[in-house]
Motif scaffolding. Structure first.
Motif, PDB file in Angstrom:
ATOM      1  N   UNK A 110       0.831  -1.091   0.049  1.00 60.88           N
ATOM      2  CA  UNK A 110      -0.041   0.005   0.016  1.00 60.88           C
ATOM      3  C   UNK A 110       0.847   1.268  -0.036  1.00 60.88           C
ATOM      4  N   UNK A 111       1.959   1.242   0.647  1.00 59.51           N
ATOM      5  CA  UNK A 111       3.046   2.346   0.714  1.00 59.51           C
ATOM      6  C   UNK A 111       3.494   2.448  -0.684  1.00 59.51           C
ATOM      7  N   UNK A 112       3.846   1.394  -1.112  1.00 60.53           N
ATOM      8  CA  UNK A 112       4.733   1.423  -2.729  1.00 60.53           C
ATOM      9  C   UNK A 112       3.547   2.258  -3.837  1.00 60.53           C
ATOM     10  N   UNK A 113       2.071   1.667  -3.703  1.00 58.62           N
ATOM     11  CA  UNK A 113       1.180   2.072  -4.396  1.00 58.62           C
ATOM     12  C   UNK A 113       1.029   3.473  -4.351  1.00 58.62           C
ATOM     13  N   UNK A 114       0.915   4.057  -2.899  1.00 57.68           N
ATOM     14  CA  UNK A 114       0.599   5.471  -2.681  1.00 57.68           C
ATOM     15  C   UNK A 114       1.785   6.556  -3.497  1.00 57.68           C
ATOM     16  N   UNK A 115       2.776   5.785  -3.662  1.00 60.04           N
ATOM     17  CA  UNK A 115       4.019   6.766  -4.184  1.00 60.04           C
ATOM     18  C   UNK A 115       3.620   7.205  -5.512  1.00 60.04           C
ATOM     19  N   UNK A 116       2.608   6.609  -6.398  1.00 61.21           N
ATOM     20  CA  UNK A 116       1.997   6.837  -7.707  1.00 61.21           C
ATOM     21  C   UNK A 116       1.189   7.782  -7.747  1.00 61.21           C
ATOM     22  N   UNK A 117       0.542   8.139  -6.511  1.00 59.30           N
ATOM     23  CA  UNK A 117      -0.592   9.195  -6.194  1.00 59.30           C
ATOM     24  C   UNK A 117      -0.150  10.451  -5.909  1.00 59.30           C
ATOM     25  N   UNK A 118      -0.700  11.462  -6.004  1.00 57.23           N
ATOM     26  CA  UNK A 118      -0.259  12.786  -5.882  1.00 57.23           C
ATOM     27  C   UNK A 118      -0.130  12.951  -4.337  1.00 57.23           C
ATOM     28  N   UNK A 119       1.024  13.589  -3.892  1.00 60.13           N
ATOM     29  CA  UNK A 119       1.158  13.623  -2.300  1.00 60.13           C
ATOM     30  C   UNK A 119       0.568  14.816  -1.882  1.00 60.13           C
ATOM     31  N   UNK A 120      -0.232  14.570  -0.798  1.00 58.45           N
ATOM     32  CA  UNK A 120      -1.060  15.670  -0.175  1.00 58.45           C
ATOM     33  C   UNK A 120       0.097  16.654   0.492  1.00 58.45           C
ATOM     34  N   UNK A 121      -0.260  17.866   0.658  1.00 58.28           N
ATOM     35  CA  UNK A 121       0.770  18.943   1.367  1.00 58.28           C
ATOM     36  C   UNK A 121       1.004  18.495   2.918  1.00 58.28           C
ATOM     37  N   UNK A 122       1.791  18.988   3.515  1.00 62.30           N
ATOM     38  CA  UNK A 122       2.048  18.788   4.755  1.00 62.30           C
ATOM     39  C   UNK A 122       2.295  20.172   5.583  1.00 62.30           C
ATOM     40  N   UNK A 123       1.316  20.352   6.530  1.00 57.87           N
ATOM     41  CA  UNK A 123       1.287  21.797   7.165  1.00 57.87           C
ATOM     42  C   UNK A 123       2.137  21.770   8.323  1.00 57.87           C
ATOM     43  N   UNK A 124       2.556  23.244   8.676  1.00 58.29           N
ATOM     44  CA  UNK A 124       3.293  23.176   9.902  1.00 58.29           C
ATOM     45  C   UNK A 124       2.537  22.628  11.185  1.00 58.29           C
ATOM     46  N   UNK A 125       1.284  22.415  11.185  1.00 60.69           N
ATOM     47  CA  UNK A 125       0.431  21.934  12.180  1.00 60.69           C
ATOM     48  C   UNK A 125       0.676  20.474  12.146  1.00 60.69           C
ATOM     49  N   UNK A 126       0.815  19.787  11.061  1.00 63.59           N
ATOM     50  CA  UNK A 126       1.153  18.383  10.861  1.00 63.59           C
ATOM     51  C   UNK A 126       2.369  17.955  11.507  1.00 63.59           C
TER      52      UNK A 126
END
Length: 269
Positions: A110-126
């Motif tokens: 599932x991690x490998x598959x997720x790499x082909x999708x657009x990566x959601x942004x990471x905020x300062x709060x995250x």
């Protein structure tokens, strides 16, 4: 990708090098990023892959594999040994083989598959949340304090009772650790030295958030391990279970085991 969980997991030295430039770029991590920032982003990316999984046991299996909330960050135990310890302590109701299969054959793909999708942004709060999870060495899904189990049994006590002590000895506890992963002693004014431990990750996290305790490492042991450590110290040492973050308040939820009680328990361990 498959190297992140090996050796010391998310705490291993050279984590960015293990990941490689392609994964760093895909996850939005600068090659010269500080190790703490690398860990924060890795934790967040993995947690987003884990989030949709419905199985209640998957989070604890995954984070144990990555060594988050599984042991002292300084303990290089290896993923198989971490999973063996998880199963042995009753953290999940499945075998080591099943845990390994779910991690290797279900989560990692599932991690490998997720790499082909657009990566959601990471905020300062995250990043702030990830920093707190790492500082406390707890899983993102760690439960908050709630009534149940040993914590509830302690709240109903006026003095230590054998069934509750057995729960403590046989069950896992969390607490501050020194560089060798040994429970860290605290001197409580004129009350001597004590090892402070918590019966749940949520209780420990709440204590740290309330007090700002800057413990460098968090360890996980059985109560029996902590008793042996206390009994083996030069100075008489007690154990304080689920200490309150507010001095003089919340004593009904705290169970103190003074040095005399520790000596008795140690003879039975």
């Amino acid at each position: 990708m498959r190297g992140i969980h090996k050796r010391n997991g998310i705490w291993q030295d050279g984590l960015a090098k293990v990941m490689g430039p392609e994964l760093l770029e895909r996850w939005g991590i600068a090659e010269d990023a500080e190790t703490s920032r690398v860990r924060e982003i890795v934790l967040l990316r993995l947690n987003r892959v884990l989030d949709p999984f419905p199985k209640a046991e998957m989070p604890v299996i995954v984070w144990t594999a990555y060594n988050l909330g599984a042991a002292s960050p300084g303990e290089e135990s290896g993923v198989v040994r971490r999973l063996e310890r998880l199963v042995g302590e009753g953290g999940v109701e499945c075998s080591v083989r099943t845990c390994t299969r779910r991690f290797n054959d279900v989560f990692l793909p599932a991690v490998v598959k997720s790499l082909s999708a657009e990566q959601s942004p990471i905020t300062d709060e995250d990043l702030g949340r990830a920093s707190r999870w790492l500082a406390a060495n707890i899983r993102p899904d760690a439960p908050r304090p709630a009534a149940g189990g040993l914590s509830t049994a302690i709240r109903r006590l006026r003095a230590p009772m054998e069934p509750v002590l057995k729960m403590f000895l046989d069950g896992p506890v969390h607490g501050p650790a020194d560089g060798a992963g040994v429970p860290l002693a605290a001197k409580l004014d004129n009350r001597g030295e004590w090892l402070c431990v918590f019966t749940g990750e949520g209780l420990l996290a709440a204590y740290r958030e309330s007090t700002g305790a800057g413990w460098p490492r968090i360890g996980r042991w059985t109560g029996r391990d902590v008793v042996r450590t206390a009994a083996g110290r030069i100075f008489p040492t007690g154990i304080l279970i689920d200490p309150s973050p507010v001095l003089g308040a919340g004593a009904g939820a705290t169970l103190p085991l003074p040095p005399g009680e520790i000596a008795r328990l140690a003879r039975e361990c």
